[in-house]
Scaffold this motif. Structure first.
Motif, mmCIF file in Angstrom:
data_model
loop_
_atom_site.group_PDB
_atom_site.id
_atom_site.type_symbol
_atom_site.label_atom_id
_atom_site.label_comp_id
_atom_site.label_asym_id
_atom_site.label_seq_id
_atom_site.Cartn_x
_atom_site.Cartn_y
_atom_site.Cartn_z
ATOM 1 N N VAL A 193 0.793 -1.231 0.000
ATOM 2 C CA VAL A 193 0.000 0.000 0.000
ATOM 3 C C VAL A 193 0.827 1.285 0.000
ATOM 4 C CG1 VAL A 193 -1.974 -1.113 1.125
ATOM 5 C CG2 VAL A 193 -0.196 -0.044 2.530
ATOM 6 N N SER A 194 2.102 1.244 0.367
ATOM 7 C CA SER A 194 2.891 2.473 0.495
ATOM 8 C C SER A 194 3.483 2.984 -0.808
ATOM 9 C CB SER A 194 4.047 2.259 1.493
ATOM 10 O OG SER A 194 3.562 2.140 2.803
ATOM 11 N N TYR A 195 3.620 2.121 -1.805
ATOM 12 C CA TYR A 195 4.372 2.512 -2.992
ATOM 13 C C TYR A 195 3.767 3.720 -3.702
ATOM 14 C CZ TYR A 195 6.500 -2.119 -2.415
ATOM 15 O OH TYR A 195 7.142 -3.217 -1.913
ATOM 16 N N ALA A 196 2.499 3.638 -4.038
ATOM 17 C CA ALA A 196 1.863 4.734 -4.784
ATOM 18 C C ALA A 196 1.798 6.023 -3.964
ATOM 19 C CB ALA A 196 0.477 4.316 -5.259
ATOM 20 N N PRO A 197 1.358 5.992 -2.690
ATOM 21 C CA PRO A 197 1.340 7.232 -1.909
ATOM 22 C C PRO A 197 2.715 7.873 -1.766
ATOM 23 C CG PRO A 197 -0.038 5.597 -0.850
ATOM 24 C CD PRO A 197 0.687 4.894 -1.951
ATOM 25 N N CYS A 198 3.756 7.075 -1.554
ATOM 26 C CA CYS A 198 5.099 7.645 -1.426
ATOM 27 C C CYS A 198 5.559 8.268 -2.744
ATOM 28 C CB CYS A 198 6.091 6.576 -0.962
ATOM 29 S SG CYS A 198 5.975 6.185 0.807
ATOM 30 N N ALA A 199 5.195 7.635 -3.862
ATOM 31 C CA ALA A 199 5.527 8.226 -5.151
ATOM 32 C C ALA A 199 4.811 9.561 -5.329
ATOM 33 C CB ALA A 199 5.153 7.268 -6.280
ATOM 34 N N SER A 200 3.532 9.620 -4.946
ATOM 35 C CA SER A 200 2.757 10.859 -5.057
ATOM 36 C C SER A 200 3.340 11.948 -4.166
ATOM 37 C CB SER A 200 1.294 10.606 -4.696
ATOM 38 O OG SER A 200 0.687 9.714 -5.605
#
Length: 416
Positions: A130-137
């Motif tokens: 779950v962290s990959y996309a939010p951290c990229a954003s």
């Protein structure tokens, strides 16, 4: 004259639009209920081995309560370099190419913030953590998803990467063994992906936190592939394999210039990982491998039991080959992933995570951690059996039970 502040309007729009973690949302719901069996959070049910805890306590007795170097204890970096060389044949200079982070989560955040600029694109497998996309954003990038499925073993392919690449693509996140599916990836596929990565001059951020928890075949370290060492930011840590989730020790290994840049952010935010946790990690690498292998054997035994249990209660389940998660298909119940997880929690007090929390491709599945005791798994499957039976099979279904020695017991039939 205004008398109050509209705080919603003051929050960074990127932060405001990021959803809360689907894993933590169900964990918090379960924490408010009595008698819940949680198969939700990816945390070993084993306590950190005694010799590792003892090393920490002894360090406190010796007065180790100060900061370390921003880069982390040199002794720990040397042990990590030795482990990577022995395990995968990839060589890193512990003085300049390894950074100790506060868990792999910080390492991921540092790597993304260091590599991407506003408007860049980051390729991310779907489903994935779950962290990959939010951290990229949060780093200013746009997540671009690579849709995997049960039909291809939830593996990213070179064709997927090639199709998704644009002039704005900066990095590819890889995560095998995979959370939430338990999938591993074939070495040949990685070799093909590496060729696409090199052709398009991309950086790979490879999250290999579950590398030691590989049950079928052997794990391939991304940075060990030809031409990939200086193109890969390798992330790993101690939480899963050594049952050290609460210690929050991870690391990043890669090109010295890039690690130095990551350290700049690290020194202004975290400064360093806790010294006592780093001392414990040194002990884990020096003397913890026999204990780690025993824990992996237990996970593997549970993996086989859980896979068979899902099949018997009527939920098709992809065979997990790594990590400690099962990802059963729940579409036969007619419920969405969110509905299944919520109703299972409300009716039977078993907590799982909706597959949709891990991406669009996760809809129709739920994630169940088998890093739980055999007794808890046995009771959880009895309850899940009843829950599924009420929706799928109004006749008689099997009640699943596990023996204490890890052998599956013959069940009894009950009316639903």
């Amino acid at each position: 004259m205004k008398t109050g502040i509209n705080w919603q309007s003051r929050i960074n729009p990127v932060v405001r639009e990021i959803p809360s973690s689907g894993i933590r949302r169900f964990f918090d719901l379960a924490a408010e209920m009595k008698g819940v069996i949680s198969l939700g959070v990816g945390e070993p049910d084993f306590v950190t081995p005694w010799h590792i805890r003892e090393a920490c306590m002894y360090s406190l007795e010796k007065g180790y309560t100060m900061y370390t170097s921003n880069q982390g204890l040199l002794e720990l970096r040397e042990e990590i370099a030795r482990d990577l060389a022995e395990s995968y044949g990839v060589i890193y200079d512990p003085r300049s190419e390894i950074l100790i982070t506060v868990g792999v989560s910080e390492g991921l955040d540092l790597a993304l913030r260091t590599v991407v600029c506003p408007g860049d694109e980051v390729l991310i497998p779907d489903p994935s953590y779950v962290s990959y996309a939010p951290c990229a954003s949060l780093a200013g990038a746009r997540p671009v998803y690579l849709p995997t499925s049960v039909e291809n073993g939830f593996q990213v392919t070179a064709e997927m990467v090639e199709k998704a690449v644009t002039p704005k693509t900066k990095a590819l996140v890889m995560c095998y063994p995979n959370n939430p599916t338990g999938a591993t990836i074939d070495r040949q596929l990685l070799m093909e992906i590496a060729e696409v990565v090199k052709y398009h001059d991309l950086i790979v951020i490879s999250d290999e936190i579950y590398d030691k928890l590989t049950y079928v075949g052997e794990h391939t370290c991304m940075s060990s592939l030809p031409g990939m060492r200086d193109r890969t930011i390798l992330l790993n840590g101690f939480s899963k394999a050594y049952a050290m989730t609460g210690w929050r020790v991870g690391y990043a290994a890669g090109n010295g210039d890039f690690i130095a840049a990551m350290k700049k952010i690290h020194q202004y935010t975290m400064l360093c990982a806790p010294i006592t946790a780093q001392v414990a990690a040194v002990e884990a690498l020096k003397n913890g491998k026999p204990g780690m292998k025993k824990m992996v054997e237990h996970y593997n035994r549970r993996r086989r039991l859980v896979l068979q249990a899902f099949q018997e209660i009527g939920l098709p389940c992809f065979e997990p080959r790594g990590a400690f998660y099962a990802f059963p298909d729940i579409r036969v119940t007619g419920l969405s992933s969110e509905e299944f997880a919520r109703q299972l929690l409300q009716e039977e007090k078993v907590a799982v995570v909706p597959g949709s929390a891990f991406g669009v491709q996760g809809e129709g599945y739920v994630r169940c951690s088998y890093a739980a005791s055999v007794e808890e798994l046995s009771e959880a499957f009895k309850r899940m059996n009843s829950f599924v039976g009420r929706r799928v099979n109004r006749g008689k279904i099997l009640t699943i039970a596990f023996g204490k020695n890890g052998q599956k017991k013959e069940g009894i039939c009950q009316s639903i």
